[in-house]
Design an enzyme around this catalytic site. Structure first.
Site, PDB file in Angstrom:
ATOM      1  N   GLY A  88       2.490   2.158  10.774  1.00 43.34           N
ATOM      2  CA  GLY A  88       3.354   3.463  10.615  1.00 43.34           C
ATOM      3  C   GLY A  88       4.089   3.644  11.862  1.00 43.34           C
ATOM      4  N   GLU A 147      -6.710   4.454   7.731  1.00 42.06           N
ATOM      5  CA  GLU A 147      -6.735   6.152   7.542  1.00 42.06           C
ATOM      6  C   GLU A 147      -7.970   6.525   6.850  1.00 42.06           C
ATOM      7  OE1 GLU A 147      -3.018   5.568   5.554  1.00 42.06           O
ATOM      8  OE2 GLU A 147      -1.902   5.219   7.188  1.00 42.06           O
ATOM      9  N   SER A 174       3.403  -2.279  10.452  1.00 43.66           N
ATOM     10  CA  SER A 174       4.914  -2.042  10.745  1.00 43.66           C
ATOM     11  C   SER A 174       5.504  -3.526  10.133  1.00 43.66           C
ATOM     12  CB  SER A 174       5.215  -1.802  11.863  1.00 43.66           C
ATOM     13  OG  SER A 174       4.656  -0.435  12.196  1.00 43.66           O
ATOM     14  N   GLY A 225       2.688  -1.218   4.342  1.00 41.31           N
ATOM     15  CA  GLY A 225       2.849   0.205   3.946  1.00 41.31           C
ATOM     16  C   GLY A 225       4.178   0.897   3.787  1.00 41.31           C
ATOM     17  N   GLY A 226       4.772   1.351   4.920  1.00 39.09           N
ATOM     18  CA  GLY A 226       6.015   1.896   4.754  1.00 39.09           C
ATOM     19  C   GLY A 226       7.139   1.030   3.931  1.00 39.09           C
ATOM     20  N   ASN A 252       1.012  -1.039  -0.074  1.00 37.08           N
ATOM     21  CA  ASN A 252       0.194  -0.019  -0.038  1.00 37.08           C
ATOM     22  C   ASN A 252       1.053   1.159  -0.084  1.00 37.08           C
ATOM     23  OD1 ASN A 252      -1.776   1.935   0.412  1.00 37.08           O
ATOM     24  ND2 ASN A 252      -2.288   1.382   2.508  1.00 37.08           N
ATOM     25  N   TRP A 253       1.043   1.845  -1.216  1.00 35.53           N
ATOM     26  CA  TRP A 253       2.096   3.077  -1.275  1.00 35.53           C
ATOM     27  C   TRP A 253       1.409   4.361  -0.711  1.00 35.53           C
ATOM     28  CZ3 TRP A 253       3.731   2.608  -7.136  1.00 35.53           C
ATOM     29  CH2 TRP A 253       4.535   1.330  -7.201  1.00 35.53           C
ATOM     30  N   LYS A 254       0.273   4.214  -0.291  1.00 37.16           N
ATOM     31  CA  LYS A 254      -0.615   5.582   0.287  1.00 37.16           C
ATOM     32  C   LYS A 254      -0.222   6.526  -0.672  1.00 37.16           C
ATOM     33  CE  LYS A 254      -0.115   3.344   4.608  1.00 37.16           C
ATOM     34  NZ  LYS A 254       0.017   3.574   6.103  1.00 37.16           N
TER      35      LYS A 254
HETATM   36  C1  PEP Z   1      -0.933   0.190   6.073  1.00 37.16           C
HETATM   37  O1  PEP Z   1      -1.171   1.193   6.178  1.00 37.16           O
HETATM   38  O2  PEP Z   1      -1.633  -0.710   5.524  1.00 37.16           O
HETATM   39  C2  PEP Z   1       0.341  -0.464   6.768  1.00 37.16           C
HETATM   40  C3  PEP Z   1       0.243  -1.718   7.259  1.00 37.16           C
HETATM   41  O3  PEP Z   1       1.312   0.485   7.034  1.00 37.16           O
HETATM   42  P1  PEP Z   1       2.707   0.067   7.709  1.00 37.16           P
HETATM   43  O4  PEP Z   1       3.142  -1.082   7.026  1.00 37.16           O
HETATM   44  O5  PEP Z   1       3.651   1.264   7.330  1.00 37.16           O
HETATM   45  O6  PEP Z   1       2.417  -0.033   9.141  1.00 37.16           O
END
Ligand code: PEP
Length: 250
Positions: A174, A98, A213, A234-235, A10-12
């Site tokens: 995150g 989000e 994370s 995500g990140g 998920n590149w957001k």
């Molecule tokens: C997400 O936003 O779906 C996510 C899992 O983010 P992160 O891996 O950065 O915690």
């Protein structure tokens, strides 16, 4: 029943046209053809057309970060499932925390988005998960019941045959703080049990991803759990090396 793991990035709202192109090229170059997991990416909507061209005929699924609850019309800012289909999207995230917490999306709206994805042949990745406050109050399962319940009521448990669930504890997104394997397994098993009570076969084949994370150094422990079938990343999905390493851990 063997469930093929799925790892989705998920590149957001990150990157540029150039960086998105480079990230995709690096993922495609580094992904072995015999990878055990299915892999997908969800770029920002404006990058979807170019991503669709880059991914045509390639073993990486294209996804959107959200999908409209309507097919067309006066819904400023929304992108519909038929539009996403036209660009080859196979996946759409719905109900990301989000969207729920920053943009106030309700369980009912999220269920409608989920229903539209399914109606148009897009696999929704339904995100559920509790905040830290809710966990500390002991209401994790009640929150899951409510978020999942809205979708079950609107679309039925059988619809999950064409969907994926992502358990994403909000306190782990995150933050660098990950659920322990025990915490993740407990909630994943709980979700599967709720579905099994209604549709045992669907529950057995349903992929439940963990998100929050996930990094190369914790992916193996999480993905090795009996009810964890991959991850929503995500990140770490913004770096091809990390994302590939996570994908190969599934
Ligand atoms: C997400 O936003 O779906 C996510 C899992 O983010 P992160 O891996 O950065 O915690």
């Amino acid at each position: 029943m063997a469930r093929r793991p799925l790892v989705v990035g998920n590149w957001k709202m990150n990157g540029t046209r150039a960086s998105a192109k480079a990230l995709l090229a690096d993922i495609l170059a580094g992904l072995p053809t015999d990878a055990r997991a299915e892999v997908g990416v969800c770029p920002p909507a404006v990058f979807i057309p170019e991503a669709a061209e880059a991914l045509a005929g390639k073993p990486v699924l294209l996804g959107a970060q959200n999908v409209a609850d309507q097919d067309e019309g006066a819904y400023t800012g929304e992108v519909s499932a038929p539009m996403l289909r036209e660009f080859g999207c196979a996946l759409a995230i719905v109900g990301h925390s989000e969207r729920r917490l920053i943009y106030g999306e309700s369980d009912k709206l999220i269920a409608a988005r989920y229903g539209k994805a399914i109606a148009h042949g897009i696999t929704p990745i339904l995100c559920v998960g509790e905040t830290l406050e809710q966990r500390e109050q002991g209401s994790t399962f009640a929150v899951i019941d409510q978020q999942l319940g809205a979708v079950l009521e609107a679309c039925g448990a059988a619809s999950l045959r064409k969907a994926v669930i992502a358990y994403e504890p909000v306190w782990a997104i995150g933050t660098g703080r990950t659920a322990t394997p025990e915490q993740a397994q407990e909630v994943h098993a709980y979700i599967r049990r709720q579905i099994a009570e209604r549709e045992p076969e669907v529950a057995a084949s349903l992929r439940i991803l963990y998100g929050g994370s996930v990094k190369p150094d914790n992916a193996g422990a999480l993905f090795g759990l009996p009810d964890v079938d991959g991850g929503l990343i995500g990140g770490a999905s913004l770096d091809a090396k990390s994302f590939l390493s996570i994908s190969l851990a599934a």
